[in-house]
Design an enzyme around this catalytic site. Structure first.
Site, PDB file in Angstrom:
ATOM      1  N   HIS A 113      -1.654  11.316  -2.105  1.00  0.00           N
ATOM      2  CA  HIS A 113      -2.928  10.835  -1.559  1.00  0.00           C
ATOM      3  C   HIS A 113      -3.917  11.974  -1.362  1.00  0.00           C
ATOM      4  O   HIS A 113      -5.055  11.911  -1.820  1.00  0.00           O
ATOM      5  CB  HIS A 113      -2.688  10.106  -0.231  1.00  0.00           C
ATOM      6  CG  HIS A 113      -3.940   9.537   0.367  1.00  0.00           C
ATOM      7  ND1 HIS A 113      -4.805  10.274   1.143  1.00  0.00           N
ATOM      8  CD2 HIS A 113      -4.469   8.300   0.295  1.00  0.00           C
ATOM      9  CE1 HIS A 113      -5.815   9.512   1.524  1.00  0.00           C
ATOM     10  NE2 HIS A 113      -5.647   8.304   1.020  1.00  0.00           N
ATOM     11  N   HIS A 117       0.829  -1.206   0.000  1.00  0.00           N
ATOM     12  CA  HIS A 117       0.000   0.000   0.000  1.00  0.00           C
ATOM     13  C   HIS A 117       0.868   1.262   0.000  1.00  0.00           C
ATOM     14  O   HIS A 117       1.726   1.427   0.881  1.00  0.00           O
ATOM     15  CB  HIS A 117      -0.868  -0.032   1.271  1.00  0.00           C
ATOM     16  CG  HIS A 117      -1.890   1.050   1.374  1.00  0.00           C
ATOM     17  ND1 HIS A 117      -2.088   1.775   2.525  1.00  0.00           N
ATOM     18  CD2 HIS A 117      -2.798   1.518   0.484  1.00  0.00           C
ATOM     19  CE1 HIS A 117      -3.073   2.631   2.346  1.00  0.00           C
ATOM     20  NE2 HIS A 117      -3.521   2.503   1.112  1.00  0.00           N
ATOM     21  N   ASP A 154      -1.479   6.317  -5.231  1.00  0.00           N
ATOM     22  CA  ASP A 154      -2.574   7.256  -5.511  1.00  0.00           C
ATOM     23  C   ASP A 154      -2.112   8.293  -6.534  1.00  0.00           C
ATOM     24  O   ASP A 154      -1.049   8.893  -6.361  1.00  0.00           O
ATOM     25  CB  ASP A 154      -2.979   7.973  -4.220  1.00  0.00           C
ATOM     26  CG  ASP A 154      -3.296   6.989  -3.102  1.00  0.00           C
ATOM     27  OD1 ASP A 154      -4.266   6.239  -3.261  1.00  0.00           O
ATOM     28  OD2 ASP A 154      -2.554   6.967  -2.099  1.00  0.00           O
ATOM     29  N   GLU A 185      -4.342   3.788  -8.153  1.00  0.00           N
ATOM     30  CA  GLU A 185      -5.609   4.306  -7.625  1.00  0.00           C
ATOM     31  C   GLU A 185      -5.791   5.719  -8.139  1.00  0.00           C
ATOM     32  O   GLU A 185      -4.984   6.608  -7.845  1.00  0.00           O
ATOM     33  CB  GLU A 185      -5.659   4.291  -6.090  1.00  0.00           C
ATOM     34  CG  GLU A 185      -7.038   4.794  -5.662  1.00  0.00           C
ATOM     35  CD  GLU A 185      -7.226   5.058  -4.181  1.00  0.00           C
ATOM     36  OE1 GLU A 185      -6.471   4.544  -3.352  1.00  0.00           O
ATOM     37  OE2 GLU A 185      -8.175   5.813  -3.887  1.00  0.00           O
ATOM     38  N   GLU A 188       0.408  -0.490  -4.819  1.00  0.00           N
ATOM     39  CA  GLU A 188      -0.731   0.424  -4.942  1.00  0.00           C
ATOM     40  C   GLU A 188      -0.213   1.823  -4.670  1.00  0.00           C
ATOM     41  O   GLU A 188       0.611   2.027  -3.765  1.00  0.00           O
ATOM     42  CB  GLU A 188      -1.812   0.052  -3.917  1.00  0.00           C
ATOM     43  CG  GLU A 188      -3.094   0.875  -4.013  1.00  0.00           C
ATOM     44  CD  GLU A 188      -3.147   2.119  -3.153  1.00  0.00           C
ATOM     45  OE1 GLU A 188      -4.137   2.852  -3.240  1.00  0.00           O
ATOM     46  OE2 GLU A 188      -2.173   2.404  -2.403  1.00  0.00           O
TER      47      GLU A 188
HETATM   48  O1  G3P Z   1      -6.489   1.429  -2.960  1.00  0.00           O
HETATM   49  C1  G3P Z   1      -6.815   1.031  -1.685  1.00  0.00           C
HETATM   50  C2  G3P Z   1      -6.607   2.096  -0.650  1.00  0.00           C
HETATM   51  O2  G3P Z   1      -5.433   2.800  -0.925  1.00  0.00           O
HETATM   52  C3  G3P Z   1      -7.778   3.051  -0.608  1.00  0.00           C
HETATM   53  O3  G3P Z   1      -7.710   3.966   0.430  1.00  0.00           O
HETATM   54  O4  G3P Z   1      -7.239   6.193   1.361  1.00  0.00           O
HETATM   55  O5  G3P Z   1      -5.476   4.461   1.382  1.00  0.00           O
HETATM   56  O6  G3P Z   1      -6.135   5.533  -0.746  1.00  0.00           O
HETATM   57  P1  G3P Z   1      -6.585   5.091   0.608  1.00  0.00           P
HETATM   58 MG    MG Z   2      -4.874   4.460  -2.162  1.00  0.00          MG
END
Ligand code: G3P
Ligand code: MG
Length: 242
Positions: free
Chosen positions: A53, A11, A40, A113, A38
């Protein structure tokens, strides 16, 4: 779909062990054996896709204000690592293109994402999908495009329908399956607390995969995989072996 993706994805690069959404974090995640990341993605004021993010700079850089209020040339001068620890001071905000180069050269995979700034949902979804198509052109494993924004996913689907999409949800809406199918998603990507064995089975029956975020307890990971979960996203790259 055929599922070329690993069961465990790091993440934001390496969870909380390094500054999120930086190349340094991905290199650290990779040092724990992770092969998929993953992160953002959103647009700068002048339309450059970058990793961040929040809609504002304050938490994860030494800047302040809205990301969308700055050209990338200004954002590129910020420190996106010093907030985390001295070790990472000076780490820059990467672009999607820079991260793609590292992932592709090292044979690693991506979950992009799409995290649009407010009001830029369709624009960001389309831009991310078009750039991902170009960057990953001719490669064996496409990036998964995920988003909480159905407008972003719909725009991605219109411009690059071949790229796999996953609908992100926090709580599970009653019509989650219809929403996934309407966007031609390959997966439901849910907060792990929203998932049950029955939901995973329903997803599979509909031809969808099930992804869970953000699973940081090894026992919970085992439970979810016991229910047939396809892939989880974790911060705990040091506790959960890839
Ligand atoms: O993509 C999964 C997760 O990253 C979604 O929540 O807020 O961590 O981007 P967040
Ligand atoms: Mg995310």
């Amino acid at each position: 779909m055929n599922w070329p993706y690993p069961p465990r994805v790091a993440h934001r690069g390496a969870g909380k062990l390094a500054p999120e959404n930086t190349l340094a974090a991905m290199r650290l995640g990779a040092s724990f054996g992770y092969s998929m990341f993953e992160f953002d993605v959103k647009l700068s004021g002048d339309g450059v896709l970058l990793l961040m993010h929040d809609a504002t700079l304050d938490r994860t850089t030494d800047g302040t204000g809205r990301v969308a209020g700055f050209a990338f040339g200004e954002l590129a001068r910020l420190d996106a690592g010093g907030w985390h620890s001295a070790e990472y001071a000076g780490e820059p905000i990467p672009t999607l293109a820079q991260v793609a180069r590292w992932l592709l050269r090292t044979g690693r995979m991506a979950n992009i994402e799409i995290k649009p700034c407010p009001g830029r949902e369709a624009e960001t979804g389309a831009a991310a999908a078009l750039e991902a198509r170009q960057l990953w052109q001719g490669t064996a494993v496409p990036p998964i495009l995920s988003s909480f924004s159905e407008a972003a996913l719909d725009a991605a689907r219109r411009v690059a329908p071949e790229l796999p999409r996953a609908l992100l949800v926090g709580e599970l809406p009653g019509d989650w399956l219809q929403r996934c199918l309407a966007l031609d998603c390959v997966a439901l990507d849910a907060h792990h607390a929203a998932l049950t064995e029955a939901v995973i089975a329903d997803a599979h029956r509909a031809g969808l995969r099930a992804i869970a975020y953000t699973v940081n307890e090894p026992a919970r990971a085992d439970e979810l995989f016991g229910w047939g979960l396809d892939t989880l996203i974790t911060d705990a790259v040091d506790l959960i072996a890839p």
